[in-house]
Design a protein around this motif. Sequence first.
Motif, PDB file in Angstrom:
ATOM      1  N   ASP A  67     -20.935  51.629  23.787  1.00 27.59           N
ATOM      2  CA  ASP A  67     -19.901  51.918  22.769  1.00 27.59           C
ATOM      3  C   ASP A  67     -18.818  50.854  22.785  1.00 27.59           C
ATOM      4  N   ARG A  87     -20.018  47.551  21.302  1.00 31.86           N
ATOM      5  CA  ARG A  87     -20.064  47.624  19.835  1.00 31.86           C
ATOM      6  C   ARG A  87     -18.649  47.558  19.255  1.00 31.86           C
ATOM      7  N   LYS A  88     -17.722  48.340  19.835  1.00 31.45           N
ATOM      8  CA  LYS A  88     -16.334  48.360  19.318  1.00 31.45           C
ATOM      9  C   LYS A  88     -15.705  46.975  19.400  1.00 31.45           C
ATOM     10  N   ASP A 122     -23.771  54.589  28.373  1.00 36.03           N
ATOM     11  CA  ASP A 122     -23.426  54.964  26.989  1.00 36.03           C
ATOM     12  C   ASP A 122     -22.024  54.475  26.642  1.00 36.03           C
ATOM     13  N   LYS A 123     -21.088  54.668  27.587  1.00 37.50           N
ATOM     14  CA  LYS A 123     -19.704  54.247  27.339  1.00 37.50           C
ATOM     15  C   LYS A 123     -19.635  52.721  27.163  1.00 37.50           C
TER      16      LYS A 123
END
Length: 293
Positions: free
Chosen positions: A44, A47-48, A40-41
Amino acid sequence: MEIKKIAVLGAGQMGNGIAHVCAQAGYQVKMRDIEQKFIDKAMDTIRKNLERGLKKGKITEEEVEETVGRVEGTLSLDDAVKDADLVIEAVPEIVDLKLKTWKEVDEKAPEHAILASNTSSISITQMASVTKTPERFVGMHFFNPVPVMKLVEIIKGAATSDETVDAIEQVSEKLGKETVLVNEAPGFAVNRLLVPAINEAIFAIQEGVATVEDMDKAIKLGLNWPMGPLTLADFVGLDTLLYISDYFVEEFKDSKYRAPALLRKMVRAGWVGRKAGKGFYDYSGEKPEPLTF
Ligand code: CAA
């Protein structure tokens, strides 16, 4: 053989960067880690980091979505590698863990798959020796931050074939990277220089030669490095630097590569740099604050 599907093992700092650039280049990526929270990290972070380009108008929203959509997270090693054309391993820099991972991959990956380790220092020949296809085993060393850094070091082990090197050169080119070909040696080309240089900066801090801030300023402005050595140490991860230093001492049988006691102490305290919120700088505030040693 055309490479279409890539398995990236490890979703940490390097793994998510590798998954990011592979997906952005159009490859179908399976990114594997051992806990969902790491995946999950990593998703993220991907995407960032893609959104940095979106804000600057370098990529479109559609491209961000398509890239993210090409990365599938998985907890299963079997699922990750079973139909991969290329497996890129980016698990922590621990010899036993790398060997264990490669033994498992060897049982599950297709015969034709190219096996590439993103190790920063460990012997390609040693890892290749636990697989059935050492000729298809190669080092593919990326640099952090992977989407930004232009270089991939390609490392040839004792049995690596020219076809395997060619295939990795082609993939690297598709990722927009430049390559250098290095014969196997501990730390290859870049880390052989970088790790002793960072260690020397830490020895200097330990001896009270300069403050963390001044040592960084000296090297940044005096040598035109984009980051000072202590900022870079925090960026790479002090744990990784310690693994590499210890590995160098073992492999070269030369104490000139020894890690500074301060580095070891900080790793034992868990102050491993930016990813832990603390290293030579404290990252809890708005701006990194240098620590005093
Ligand atoms: N993902 C995607 N893009 C990123 C990014 C990331 N994680 N980090 C920065 N960027 C982009 C920024 O968006 C910016 O893009 P534009 O040029 O389009 O504006 C560009 O990179 C520059 O970033 P910033 O303006 O935010 O900051 P900066 O100019 O200070 O550069 C840096 C940041 C690229 C990290 C630079 O400080 C640098 O090159 N540092 C040295 C890094 C280095 O030496 N890496 C190698 C470490 S060794 C290693 O990795 C191997 C090992 O085995 C130990």
